[in-house]
Write a protein that holds these residues in place. Sequence first.
Motif, short mmCIF file in Angstrom:
data_model
loop_
_atom_site.label_atom_id
_atom_site.label_comp_id
_atom_site.label_asym_id
_atom_site.label_seq_id
_atom_site.Cartn_x
_atom_site.Cartn_y
_atom_site.Cartn_z
N LEU A 233 -8.40 -1.14 5.46
CA LEU A 233 -7.75 -2.33 5.79
C LEU A 233 -7.60 -2.55 7.38
O LEU A 233 -8.07 -3.49 7.84
N ARG B 132 -11.24 -3.53 8.42
CA ARG B 132 -11.36 -5.12 8.40
C ARG B 132 -10.61 -5.88 9.28
O ARG B 132 -11.14 -6.86 9.91
N VAL C 33 1.73 -8.71 0.19
CA VAL C 33 0.49 -9.25 1.25
C VAL C 33 0.82 -10.94 1.67
O VAL C 33 1.11 -11.26 2.77
N TYR D 113 0.88 -1.16 -0.01
CA TYR D 113 0.04 0.09 0.03
C TYR D 113 0.92 1.33 -0.04
O TYR D 113 1.47 1.47 0.95
N ASN E 264 -6.16 -9.73 5.81
CA ASN E 264 -7.23 -8.98 5.35
C ASN E 264 -6.78 -8.04 4.05
O ASN E 264 -7.51 -7.45 3.52
N GLY E 265 -5.43 -8.20 3.74
CA GLY E 265 -4.96 -7.41 2.64
C GLY E 265 -5.18 -7.84 1.43
O GLY E 265 -5.97 -8.94 1.19
N ASP E 266 -5.01 -7.14 0.31
CA ASP E 266 -5.22 -7.42 -1.06
C ASP E 266 -4.28 -8.69 -1.47
O ASP E 266 -3.11 -8.60 -1.52
N PRO E 267 -5.03 -9.87 -1.71
CA PRO E 267 -4.32 -10.99 -2.04
C PRO E 267 -3.76 -11.11 -3.38
O PRO E 267 -2.96 -11.96 -3.62
N ARG E 268 -3.92 -9.89 -4.14
CA ARG E 268 -3.19 -9.98 -5.55
C ARG E 268 -1.74 -9.44 -5.24
O ARG E 268 -0.65 -9.76 -6.17
N LYS E 269 -1.47 -8.76 -4.16
CA LYS E 269 -0.29 -8.33 -4.03
C LYS E 269 0.78 -9.31 -3.20
O LYS E 269 0.51 -9.72 -2.23
N ARG F 162 -5.82 4.24 1.54
CA ARG F 162 -6.21 3.17 1.38
C ARG F 162 -6.17 2.15 2.54
O ARG F 162 -6.60 1.19 2.59
#
Length: 142
Positions: free
Chosen positions: A60, A63, A116, A51, A108-113, A56
């Motif tokens: 997170l 969540r 993460v 991030y 809970n982070g963006d799994p595409r990164k 943004r």
Amino acid sequence: MTENGEAGHDLAITAESVAVLGGSPFDRIMRTREDGSVFWSARDLAPYLGYDRWDRLPDLVDRARQACQNSGHDPSEHFSEPPRKSQGGRPAQDFSLSRYACYLMAMNGDPRKPEVAAAQTYFAIQTRRARLASVTDRALTP
């Protein structure tokens, strides 16, 4: 720059950086309170989760707090807002995060990164180690 003088934001999480720097970049941004307890700054952690913009991160954090509460833990014990510090402009928002809070942030982070995925692995292992050490300490205490 972290409180212990480490520059953390410009380091990429790669196997090379871990080997060259000796240890995990997550260890390098960990802070220690006067009582010996450890915590992480959400602002320091953000780039290691991929991030690059603070705006943004509050979603997170929300969540992760919800996951904390839903798992039966008190979020106020794991997520706290230190007094805001200003560097000339508006005071900067931040959160002090326990190891468990960092784990929840990673989960809970963006799994595409890819960052993460690295954080998930690190905090899952370290949270487990800390729990085992705590159980061992209690078992050895008369």
